[in-house]
Design a protein around this motif. Structure first.
Motif, short mmCIF file in Angstrom:
data_model
loop_
_atom_site.label_atom_id
_atom_site.label_comp_id
_atom_site.label_asym_id
_atom_site.label_seq_id
_atom_site.Cartn_x
_atom_site.Cartn_y
_atom_site.Cartn_z
N GLU A 79 -3.50 69.79 -15.70
CA GLU A 79 -5.03 70.27 -16.22
C GLU A 79 -6.29 69.95 -17.11
N GLY A 85 -13.27 72.38 -16.87
CA GLY A 85 -11.70 72.32 -17.04
C GLY A 85 -11.33 72.13 -14.99
N SER A 129 -7.45 78.24 -20.78
CA SER A 129 -8.48 78.17 -21.43
C SER A 129 -8.63 77.73 -23.13
N TYR A 185 -8.26 72.05 -20.32
CA TYR A 185 -8.53 73.47 -20.40
C TYR A 185 -10.00 73.54 -19.77
N GLY A 186 -10.63 74.80 -20.00
CA GLY A 186 -11.81 75.22 -19.83
C GLY A 186 -13.07 75.93 -20.78
#
Length: 167
Positions: free
Chosen positions: A61, A54, A75, A63-64
């Motif tokens: 952003e 991420g 997440s 996401y991870g």
């Protein structure tokens, strides 16, 4: 088309005041996500997770993956669960939301095409629209790399320099 390595070379030009990168993802969490949800994430996204689990540029952003036991609201697992199970208009099971537009809509992987391909199409999901099998979300990028190159890098550099100063 850029490679993931070229993409991260460009991303890392941004100042730490502008860009945020996380440590690499744990590979077993990627596999667990795929098995839990019955999807295959695109290879270019998984290669990006090996660089940074991420990341964000000026607040935009990607996401991870942090595992099912996390309380991280942004997440991949939390957003997938919310957008498939907790909303009035749930996403199709094969879509994986990996980035928000900031207005409640999402850029998603269309994972039907991820198997045996280096990437898959990125679609734009409008959260309050009721899609059908005939009226599906619009494909906006042909790959994750193309998405990051335009949305996170090019759009940012139109308004700001690598240090975050307005142009």
């Amino acid at each position: 088309m850029k490679t993931v390595e070229e993409l991260f070379s460009e991303l890392r030009k941004f100042s730490p005041d502008v860009a945020e990168f996380n440590p690499p993802a744990v590979p077993s969490l990627i596999q667990a996500f795929e098995e839990t949800h019955g999807v295959r994430l695109p290879a270019d996204y998984k290669a990006a997770l090996a660089q940074s689990n991420g990341f964000s540029i000026m607040g935009d952003e990607v996401y991870g993956i942090y595992g099912a036991q996390t309380d991280m609201p942004m997440s991949l697992e939390a957003v997938y669960r919310r957008e498939h199970e907790e909303v009035m208009v749930p996403q199709f099971p094969y879509l994986v939301p990996f980035s928000s537009d900031g207005g409640g809509n999402f850029y998603c992987f269309d994972t039907r095409f991820a198997e045996n391909n280096p990437s898959c199409p990125v679609v734009f999901w409008v959260s309050n629209y009721e899609y059908t099998d005939e009226d599906t979300p619009e494909v906006v990028y042909n790959s994750f790399v193309a998405f990051v190159d335009e949305v996170l890098i090019s759009w940012t550099l139109k308004a700001f320099d690598y240090e975050g100063n307005e142009r």
